[in-house]
Design a protein around this motif. Structure first.
Motif, PDB file in Angstrom:
ATOM      1  N   HIS B  14      37.318  39.585  43.010  1.00 20.05           N
ATOM      2  CA  HIS B  14      36.894  38.401  42.268  1.00 20.05           C
ATOM      3  C   HIS B  14      37.688  37.213  42.788  1.00 20.05           C
ATOM      4  N   PRO B  15      37.093  36.069  42.836  1.00 25.13           N
ATOM      5  CA  PRO B  15      37.856  34.904  43.317  1.00 25.13           C
ATOM      6  C   PRO B  15      38.993  34.578  42.346  1.00 25.13           C
ATOM      7  N   LEU B  16      40.184  34.438  42.891  1.00 29.32           N
ATOM      8  CA  LEU B  16      41.363  34.093  42.080  1.00 29.32           C
ATOM      9  C   LEU B  16      41.797  32.676  42.428  1.00 29.32           C
ATOM     10  N   LYS B  17      42.167  31.928  41.396  1.00 30.05           N
ATOM     11  CA  LYS B  17      42.696  30.590  41.665  1.00 30.05           C
ATOM     12  C   LYS B  17      43.941  30.705  42.540  1.00 30.05           C
ATOM     13  N   PRO B  18      44.109  29.759  43.440  1.00 27.09           N
ATOM     14  CA  PRO B  18      45.273  29.864  44.336  1.00 27.09           C
ATOM     15  C   PRO B  18      46.568  29.473  43.628  1.00 27.09           C
ATOM     16  N   PHE B  19      47.650  30.022  44.138  1.00 26.77           N
ATOM     17  CA  PHE B  19      48.997  29.666  43.680  1.00 26.77           C
ATOM     18  C   PHE B  19      49.495  28.542  44.574  1.00 26.77           C
ATOM     19  N   GLU B  20      49.727  27.382  43.982  1.00 25.91           N
ATOM     20  CA  GLU B  20      50.222  26.261  44.773  1.00 25.91           C
ATOM     21  C   GLU B  20      51.696  26.498  45.092  1.00 25.91           C
ATOM     22  N   ALA B  21      52.029  26.357  46.351  1.00 27.44           N
ATOM     23  CA  ALA B  21      53.413  26.630  46.777  1.00 27.44           C
ATOM     24  C   ALA B  21      54.397  25.761  46.006  1.00 27.44           C
ATOM     25  N   TYR B  68      54.966  48.623  50.335  1.00 28.42           N
ATOM     26  CA  TYR B  68      54.414  48.719  51.691  1.00 28.42           C
ATOM     27  C   TYR B  68      52.976  49.230  51.619  1.00 28.42           C
ATOM     28  N   SER B  69      52.778  50.263  50.819  1.00 27.92           N
ATOM     29  CA  SER B  69      51.430  50.837  50.718  1.00 27.92           C
ATOM     30  C   SER B  69      50.478  49.870  50.030  1.00 27.92           C
ATOM     31  N   GLU B  70      50.995  49.126  49.056  1.00 29.32           N
ATOM     32  CA  GLU B  70      50.130  48.154  48.363  1.00 29.32           C
ATOM     33  C   GLU B  70      49.719  47.018  49.298  1.00 29.32           C
ATOM     34  N   LEU B  71      50.673  46.568  50.097  1.00 32.21           N
ATOM     35  CA  LEU B  71      50.342  45.489  51.031  1.00 32.21           C
ATOM     36  C   LEU B  71      49.372  45.980  52.101  1.00 32.21           C
ATOM     37  N   LEU B  72      49.599  47.197  52.544  1.00 34.36           N
ATOM     38  CA  LEU B  72      48.700  47.766  53.548  1.00 34.36           C
ATOM     39  C   LEU B  72      47.296  47.942  52.971  1.00 34.36           C
ATOM     40  N   ALA B  73      47.257  48.416  51.727  1.00 39.39           N
ATOM     41  CA  ALA B  73      45.957  48.585  51.071  1.00 39.39           C
ATOM     42  C   ALA B  73      45.260  47.240  50.902  1.00 39.39           C
ATOM     43  N   HIS B  74      46.029  46.214  50.596  1.00 41.17           N
ATOM     44  CA  HIS B  74      45.462  44.870  50.472  1.00 41.17           C
ATOM     45  C   HIS B  74      44.914  44.411  51.824  1.00 41.17           C
ATOM     46  N   TYR B  75      45.687  44.639  52.863  1.00 39.13           N
ATOM     47  CA  TYR B  75      45.280  44.222  54.207  1.00 39.13           C
ATOM     48  C   TYR B  75      44.039  44.964  54.667  1.00 39.13           C
ATOM     49  N   ARG B  76      43.996  46.253  54.316  1.00 36.63           N
ATOM     50  CA  ARG B  76      42.862  47.078  54.759  1.00 36.63           C
ATOM     51  C   ARG B  76      41.741  47.114  53.731  1.00 36.63           C
ATOM     52  N   CYS B  77      41.833  46.199  52.762  1.00 30.48           N
ATOM     53  CA  CYS B  77      40.767  46.076  51.745  1.00 30.48           C
ATOM     54  C   CYS B  77      40.548  47.375  50.966  1.00 30.48           C
ATOM     55  N   ARG B  78      41.666  47.912  50.474  1.00 29.94           N
ATOM     56  CA  ARG B  78      41.563  49.113  49.647  1.00 29.94           C
ATOM     57  C   ARG B  78      42.234  48.893  48.285  1.00 29.94           C
ATOM     58  N   GLN B  80      41.924  46.132  44.796  1.00 36.23           N
ATOM     59  CA  GLN B  80      41.059  45.101  44.227  1.00 36.23           C
ATOM     60  C   GLN B  80      41.875  44.013  43.535  1.00 36.23           C
ATOM     61  N   ASP B  81      41.489  42.771  43.821  1.00 33.04           N
ATOM     62  CA  ASP B  81      42.053  41.595  43.145  1.00 33.04           C
ATOM     63  C   ASP B  81      43.574  41.560  43.233  1.00 33.04           C
ATOM     64  N   GLU B  82      44.096  41.910  44.392  1.00 29.35           N
ATOM     65  CA  GLU B  82      45.539  41.856  44.607  1.00 29.35           C
ATOM     66  C   GLU B  82      45.903  40.511  45.234  1.00 29.35           C
ATOM     67  N   TYR B  83      47.093  40.069  44.945  1.00 26.71           N
ATOM     68  CA  TYR B  83      47.613  38.840  45.575  1.00 26.71           C
ATOM     69  C   TYR B  83      49.039  39.121  46.036  1.00 26.71           C
ATOM     70  N   VAL B  84      49.509  38.315  46.946  1.00 26.24           N
ATOM     71  CA  VAL B  84      50.867  38.467  47.470  1.00 26.24           C
ATOM     72  C   VAL B  84      51.514  37.095  47.577  1.00 26.24           C
ATOM     73  N   LEU B  85      52.717  36.977  47.062  1.00 29.31           N
ATOM     74  CA  LEU B  85      53.507  35.762  47.237  1.00 29.31           C
ATOM     75  C   LEU B  85      54.682  36.087  48.163  1.00 29.31           C
ATOM     76  N   ALA B  86      54.842  35.251  49.169  1.00 28.85           N
ATOM     77  CA  ALA B  86      55.980  35.417  50.081  1.00 28.85           C
ATOM     78  C   ALA B  86      57.038  34.386  49.726  1.00 28.85           C
ATOM     79  N   VAL B  87      58.270  34.812  49.809  1.00 31.52           N
ATOM     80  CA  VAL B  87      59.399  33.948  49.483  1.00 31.52           C
ATOM     81  C   VAL B  87      60.209  33.746  50.759  1.00 31.52           C
ATOM     82  N   GLN B  88      60.418  32.480  51.136  1.00 31.10           N
ATOM     83  CA  GLN B  88      61.087  32.207  52.408  1.00 31.10           C
ATOM     84  C   GLN B  88      62.234  31.211  52.223  1.00 31.10           C
ATOM     85  N   ILE B  89      63.299  31.483  52.953  1.00 29.49           N
ATOM     86  CA  ILE B  89      64.424  30.547  53.026  1.00 29.49           C
ATOM     87  C   ILE B  89      64.579  30.151  54.482  1.00 29.49           C
TER      88      ILE B  89
END
Lengths: 391, 252
Positions: B14-21, B68-78, B80-89
């Motif tokens: 489902h389309p999710l509203k984006p998280f503004e950085a 790791y498995s969740e991110l891989l599943a997200h990448y490989r489209c396995r 549903q409705d997952e999002y990922v936030l990356a934190v960078q310094i």
């Protein structure tokens, strides 16, 4: 009395150590023996505060002396709260100075992170007065907070001064490979930015998170010998020249002026008198900054700065490495860590390292007289040591 | 009739509203950026996470294996409705948080893993994740579990989460805890920080490339310490080590 020298030192990294407590005491002892190039001692003193309560182990010295294969040397534990370390050094000094022994190993060790932070805080709080303080829920952070509030009102110390101590010492710890905290901090990050209150929340107002030392595991060791033995060992001649110990009322509220740390004042004076030195002779000091306010106040009480002016010296950078009197170049308890029983020994380890000229990037140039203040209870049992390089 | 199996296996997001950085200043004085990343950037961060599989401390191994498995599943489209936030310094990966939307009213917090310790990086990242669920996606509550004592202190205690023990969490089927909108509002003033918009030069550095962490968590110094103490109760090994050191000095 005979002169007493430090010829061997050793230390573990201060952090969470996943070794049995006896090994935490044994490893720095092995390093100290190796450092001195000797393999036997007459007696072992182990400084420790909480093995029975925290680690379910008693008679720690018996375990350590056997672990080190030093039997049949004598062995005993010295427990004197957070001043256990310097108290054990004092016992070792007396044994050598009296002529009873020629070689004494003093090892301090604590493994506090075997329990969670709440239990660790409660364990430390057991040093307070059982009927006047502990039963009312007073912890050391609470004690320190009340003390800090009074000090601020009386002498003009601000939260910014406290943060300056935290920044100085935590950044000094960056130069110490054995320090617990290897994370630089800035005034902007812990005091000034919009996020500062979350980064550095109040723990017990006015003390914030970065005003308190971490809970650490760790060990440190020193070897004390007679002058006759010291002159056979190819190490710099560092003499333990002065020891002072003093006490104050157990319950803080019974003190005539709660912002005066009279035990610190008296212990330091005794130590300097015995060493034939003055506070102005000191080149480098390790003070017991379990809370940032304590570095400021102790720097006054031991005589480095006039009463009420420690924070001014801090502002001027006098206590920084490179300043006129560097305090806590190791990072202090704040940055290096505070495994309570080991702390007094670790302070001595740092001063000996400095007087030897082996402190690397945090070296205080030309240091020949060093001083430590090991602060037990909330200032009710204090041991100060003065070290002098003689060669 | 030919069947496109991929259409069956791949869930429809489902389309999710984006998280503004957003960004914030850490205790170190460094600026930290938290931004949403899409599938294309997942392969960039997986190599930085993989070493944590071997860190048997603070449950890094378990948390890393699962995220790791969740991110891989997200990448490989396995998933549903997952999002990922990356934190960078300063461009470096400092943390990763993820979760997913279960329904328009319910969020499922998956993982928070900090690659930089001691600066509340993980706590800030978790707060951003909750902000995404409650404020942006409009969830009424988020189901949460903790795998480590540190996580329990950070989430269950600091946010005073409510018990939803009758509901099994997607992570291991364990009893859930819940962050409600009300609880989030109470925590907002003390735990949820960050500024928007991110200054262009800071955001540009974060988006240019996700750099490897320079000081990631490492395994304990002696993985076998506990085992050794168990099988060496009289410290024979320690004595042997000391004897090996005997007579050898640095200054000889």
């Amino acid at each position: 009395m005979r002169n007493v020298y430090v010829v061997g030192i050793g230390i573990t990294t201060f952090t969470r150590l996943e070794y049995p407590l006896s090994e935490i005491a044994a490893y720095p002892s092995m390093m100290a023996l190796k450092d001195a190039g000797i393999s036997d001692v007459d007696h072992l003193y182990v400084a420790n505060m909480g093995s029975a309560r925290v680690n379910h182990q008693t008679a720690l010295a018996s375990a350590v002396v056997d672990s080190l294969s030093l039997t049949p040397a004598g062995a005993a534990v010295v427990e004197n709260g957070p001043a256990s370390g310097a108290s054990a050094i004092k016992a070792g000094f007396a044994a050598v100075a009296s002529g009873m022994h020629d070689v004494v190993l003093v090892s301090g060790a604590e493994r506090m992170r075997e329990v969670n932070n709440l239990e660790a805080t409660d364990f430390i709080a057991t040093l307070t007065h059982p009927l006047a303080e502990y039963i009312y829920g007073v912890t050391l952070p609470a004690h320190a907070a009340m003390f800090t509030r009074l000090y601020m009102e009386k002498y003009g110390v601000t939260e910014r001064h406290l943060a300056m101590v935290a920044v100085k010492n935590q950044n000094n710890a960056m130069l110490n490979e054995f320090a617990h905290l290897h994370q630089p901090i800035t005034l902007e990050g812990i005091l000034e930015s919009p996020e500062a209150m979350t980064n550095n929340p109040y723990v017990a107002e006015p003390l914030r998170f970065f005003d308190a030392c971490p809970v650490s595991d760790g060990g440190a060791a020193v070897i004390l010998v007679s002058e006759e033995v010291a002159r056979t060992i190819d190490r710099p001649l560092i003499r333990l020249a002065g020891i002072g110990q003093a006490t104050d009322t157990h319950a803080v509220h019974e003190r005539a002026e709660p912002t005066d740390l009279l035990a610190v004042r008296r212990a330091a004076a005794l130590s300097f008198e015995m060493a034939g030195k003055t506070p102005q002779d000191v080149d480098v000091a390790e003070l017991h900054d379990a809370f940032t306010i304590l570095e400021i106040v102790e720097s006054e009480e031991v005589g480095f700065f006039p009463k009420g002016e420690g924070h001014i010296a801090l502002e001027k950078g006098e206590t920084a490495i490179g300043g006129s009197l560097p305090i806590n170049p190791s990072g202090g308890l704040k940055g290096k860590g505070h495994p309570v029983g080991a702390t007094g020994v670790a302070q001595a380890h740092e001063i000996v390292t400095q007087l030897r000229g082996e402190a690397g990037e945090r070296q205080v140039d030309g240091a020949r007289v060093g001083f430590t203040c090991n602060f037990g209870g909330f200032g009710n049992n204090v041991v100060c040591l003065t070290f002098v390089r003689e060669d | 009739m030919a069947v496109d199996l991929e259409k069956i296996l791949r869930p429809v997001d489902h389309p999710l509203k984006p998280f503004e950085a957003k960004y914030m200043t850490l205790a170190s004085g460094e600026h930290m950026v938290i931004r949403q990343i899409d599938r294309d950037e997942i392969p960039d961060i997986l190599p930085y996470l993989e070493p944590l599989l071997h860190v048997e401390r603070d449950y890094y191994d378990v948390v890393c294996a699962r995220i790791y498995s969740e991110l891989l599943a997200h990448y490989r489209c396995r998933a549903q409705d997952e999002y990922v936030l990356a934190v960078q310094i300063d461009g470096e990966l400092a943390a990763v948080v993820n979760g997913r939307q279960v329904s328009p009213d319910l969020g499922m917090s998956l993982h928070t893993i900090a690659l930089r310790r001691g600066l509340r990086v993980g706590a800030h990242a978790f707060a951003a994740k909750m902000e995404y669920h409650i404020d942006i996606l409009g969830h009424q509550e988020v189901l949460i579990v903790a795998e480590s004592p540190i996580g329990f202190r950070r989430w269950m205690i600091e946010y005073q989460l409510e018990k939803r023990f009758e509901t099994a969490h997607e992570l291991g089927g364990v009893p859930s805890w819940a962050l409600t909108k009300d609880l989030f509002d109470r925590a907002r003033s003390t735990l949820v920080v960050g500024r928007r918009p991110v200054p262009p030069e800071i955001l540009a550095k974060a988006e240019a490339k996700i750099l490897p962490p320079s000081d990631p968590p490492t395994p304990p110094a002696d993985l076998l310490a506990a085992t050794r103490s168990m099988y060496d109760p009289t410290a024979t090994a320690l004595i042997a080590q000391r004897n090996a050191l005997g007579g050898e000095t640095d200054h000889a």
